[in-house]
Write a protein that holds these residues in place. Structure first.
Motif, PDB file in Angstrom:
ATOM      1  N   PHE A  40       0.848  -1.198   0.000  1.00  0.00           N
ATOM      2  CA  PHE A  40       0.000   0.000   0.000  1.00  0.00           C
ATOM      3  C   PHE A  40       0.883   1.247   0.000  1.00  0.00           C
ATOM      4  O   PHE A  40       1.060   1.891   1.031  1.00  0.00           O
ATOM      5  N   PRO A  41       1.451   1.617  -1.148  1.00  0.00           N
ATOM      6  CA  PRO A  41       2.430   2.712  -1.193  1.00  0.00           C
ATOM      7  C   PRO A  41       1.875   4.094  -0.822  1.00  0.00           C
ATOM      8  O   PRO A  41       2.634   4.964  -0.420  1.00  0.00           O
ATOM      9  N   ASP A  42       0.573   4.290  -0.930  1.00  0.00           N
ATOM     10  CA  ASP A  42       0.000   5.602  -0.626  1.00  0.00           C
ATOM     11  C   ASP A  42      -0.444   5.748   0.823  1.00  0.00           C
ATOM     12  O   ASP A  42      -0.853   6.824   1.234  1.00  0.00           O
ATOM     13  N   ASP A  43      -0.364   4.679   1.597  1.00  0.00           N
ATOM     14  CA  ASP A  43      -0.781   4.730   3.001  1.00  0.00           C
ATOM     15  C   ASP A  43       0.238   5.454   3.865  1.00  0.00           C
ATOM     16  O   ASP A  43       1.419   5.510   3.547  1.00  0.00           O
ATOM     17  N   THR A  44      -0.243   5.984   4.964  1.00  0.00           N
ATOM     18  CA  THR A  44       0.630   6.511   6.010  1.00  0.00           C
ATOM     19  C   THR A  44       0.991   5.346   6.920  1.00  0.00           C
ATOM     20  O   THR A  44       0.103   4.662   7.433  1.00  0.00           O
ATOM     21  N   ILE A  45       2.278   5.102   7.110  1.00  0.00           N
ATOM     22  CA  ILE A  45       2.736   3.994   7.938  1.00  0.00           C
ATOM     23  C   ILE A  45       3.190   4.559   9.282  1.00  0.00           C
ATOM     24  O   ILE A  45       4.004   5.476   9.334  1.00  0.00           O
ATOM     25  N   GLU A  46       2.644   4.015  10.363  1.00  0.00           N
ATOM     26  CA  GLU A  46       3.071   4.377  11.709  1.00  0.00           C
ATOM     27  C   GLU A  46       3.589   3.136  12.410  1.00  0.00           C
ATOM     28  O   GLU A  46       3.026   2.048  12.248  1.00  0.00           O
ATOM     29  N   VAL A  47       4.662   3.299  13.179  1.00  0.00           N
ATOM     30  CA  VAL A  47       5.233   2.176  13.923  1.00  0.00           C
ATOM     31  C   VAL A  47       5.110   2.453  15.413  1.00  0.00           C
ATOM     32  O   VAL A  47       5.221   3.585  15.870  1.00  0.00           O
ATOM     33  N   GLU A  48       4.883   1.388  16.154  1.00  0.00           N
ATOM     34  CA  GLU A  48       4.762   1.482  17.604  1.00  0.00           C
ATOM     35  C   GLU A  48       6.142   1.641  18.218  1.00  0.00           C
ATOM     36  O   GLU A  48       7.095   1.006  17.781  1.00  0.00           O
ATOM     37  N   ARG A  49       6.245   2.501  19.216  1.00  0.00           N
ATOM     38  CA  ARG A  49       7.506   2.616  19.936  1.00  0.00           C
ATOM     39  C   ARG A  49       7.656   1.385  20.807  1.00  0.00           C
ATOM     40  O   ARG A  49       6.838   1.125  21.680  1.00  0.00           O
ATOM     41  N   VAL A  50       8.702   0.614  20.566  1.00  0.00           N
ATOM     42  CA  VAL A  50       8.861  -0.671  21.226  1.00  0.00           C
ATOM     43  C   VAL A  50       9.551  -0.551  22.571  1.00  0.00           C
ATOM     44  O   VAL A  50       9.228  -1.257  23.506  1.00  0.00           O
ATOM     45  N   ARG A  51      10.492   0.328  22.667  1.00  0.00           N
ATOM     46  CA  ARG A  51      11.245   0.407  23.918  1.00  0.00           C
ATOM     47  C   ARG A  51      10.385   0.989  25.032  1.00  0.00           C
ATOM     48  O   ARG A  51       9.547   1.854  24.818  1.00  0.00           O
ATOM     49  N   ASN A  52      10.592   0.513  26.202  1.00  0.00           N
ATOM     50  CA  ASN A  52       9.897   1.030  27.374  1.00  0.00           C
ATOM     51  C   ASN A  52      10.841   1.977  28.107  1.00  0.00           C
ATOM     52  O   ASN A  52      11.955   1.607  28.454  1.00  0.00           O
ATOM     53  N   THR A  53      10.406   3.198  28.308  1.00  0.00           N
ATOM     54  CA  THR A  53      11.209   4.186  29.021  1.00  0.00           C
ATOM     55  C   THR A  53      10.407   4.722  30.198  1.00  0.00           C
ATOM     56  O   THR A  53       9.212   4.464  30.319  1.00  0.00           O
ATOM     57  N   ASN A  54      11.061   5.501  31.033  1.00  0.00           N
ATOM     58  CA  ASN A  54      10.343   6.096  32.154  1.00  0.00           C
ATOM     59  C   ASN A  54       9.513   7.302  31.711  1.00  0.00           C
ATOM     60  O   ASN A  54       8.726   7.822  32.473  1.00  0.00           O
ATOM     61  N   VAL A  55       9.689   7.731  30.454  1.00  0.00           N
ATOM     62  CA  VAL A  55       8.946   8.879  29.932  1.00  0.00           C
ATOM     63  C   VAL A  55       7.687   8.442  29.199  1.00  0.00           C
ATOM     64  O   VAL A  55       6.657   9.085  29.290  1.00  0.00           O
ATOM     65  N   GLY A  56       7.770   7.352  28.466  1.00  0.00           N
ATOM     66  CA  GLY A  56       6.624   6.932  27.668  1.00  0.00           C
ATOM     67  C   GLY A  56       6.438   5.431  27.678  1.00  0.00           C
ATOM     68  O   GLY A  56       7.245   4.685  28.224  1.00  0.00           O
ATOM     69  N   THR A  57       5.356   5.005  27.079  1.00  0.00           N
ATOM     70  CA  THR A  57       5.063   3.582  26.999  1.00  0.00           C
ATOM     71  C   THR A  57       4.947   3.170  25.542  1.00  0.00           C
ATOM     72  O   THR A  57       5.059   3.996  24.642  1.00  0.00           O
ATOM     73  N   ARG A  58       4.684   1.889  25.307  1.00  0.00           N
ATOM     74  CA  ARG A  58       4.645   1.362  23.948  1.00  0.00           C
ATOM     75  C   ARG A  58       3.438   1.839  23.157  1.00  0.00           C
ATOM     76  O   ARG A  58       3.302   1.527  21.992  1.00  0.00           O
ATOM     77  N   ASP A  59       2.534   2.571  23.742  1.00  0.00           N
ATOM     78  CA  ASP A  59       1.342   2.990  23.015  1.00  0.00           C
ATOM     79  C   ASP A  59       1.546   4.271  22.204  1.00  0.00           C
ATOM     80  O   ASP A  59       0.603   4.816  21.660  1.00  0.00           O
ATOM     81  N   HIS A  60       2.764   4.745  22.110  1.00  0.00           N
ATOM     82  CA  HIS A  60       3.059   5.905  21.273  1.00  0.00           C
ATOM     83  C   HIS A  60       3.395   5.459  19.868  1.00  0.00           C
ATOM     84  O   HIS A  60       4.010   4.420  19.666  1.00  0.00           O
ATOM     85  N   TRP A  61       3.041   6.259  18.866  1.00  0.00           N
ATOM     86  CA  TRP A  61       3.246   5.900  17.464  1.00  0.00           C
ATOM     87  C   TRP A  61       4.113   6.937  16.783  1.00  0.00           C
ATOM     88  O   TRP A  61       4.055   8.131  17.086  1.00  0.00           O
ATOM     89  N   ARG A  62       4.922   6.476  15.852  1.00  0.00           N
ATOM     90  CA  ARG A  62       5.796   7.364  15.064  1.00  0.00           C
ATOM     91  C   ARG A  62       5.619   7.053  13.589  1.00  0.00           C
ATOM     92  O   ARG A  62       5.423   5.907  13.222  1.00  0.00           O
ATOM     93  N   ARG A  63       5.732   8.072  12.782  1.00  0.00           N
ATOM     94  CA  ARG A  63       5.615   7.857  11.328  1.00  0.00           C
ATOM     95  C   ARG A  63       6.855   7.157  10.811  1.00  0.00           C
ATOM     96  O   ARG A  63       7.956   7.400  11.257  1.00  0.00           O
ATOM     97  N   TRP A  64       6.636   6.287   9.868  1.00  0.00           N
ATOM     98  CA  TRP A  64       7.713   5.517   9.250  1.00  0.00           C
ATOM     99  C   TRP A  64       8.415   6.377   8.233  1.00  0.00           C
ATOM    100  O   TRP A  64       7.940   7.115   7.489  1.00  0.00           O
TER     101      TRP A  64
END
Length: 64
Positions: A40-64
């Motif tokens: 799907f070349p026209d889609d927006t791809i977001e990836v889950e943040r995998v690492r667990n830090t004291n600032v955030g959790t895995r439920d944050h998303w970043r654009r690919w």
């Protein structure tokens, strides 16, 4: 343009979800995102943040 999200499964592999359906799987985020982007070349791809830090959790998303 649809949204495709790459998330980590419980077994440590990854899947790309588009409209709630799995469209690609892989052993790494990168491979899974590449497979989804190829399909799907026209889609927006977001990836889950995998690492667990004291600032955030895995439920944050970043654009690919």
């Amino acid at each position: 343009m649809a949204l495709t999200q790459v998330e980590r499964k419980d077994d440590g592999t990854y899947r790309a979800l588009r409209n709630g359906r799995t469209v690609a799987t892989g052993n790494t985020q990168e491979k899974t995102a590449e497979r989804a982007e190829k399909r799907f070349p026209d889609d927006t791809i977001e990836v889950e943040r995998v690492r667990n830090t004291n600032v955030g959790t895995r439920d944050h998303w970043r654009r690919w």
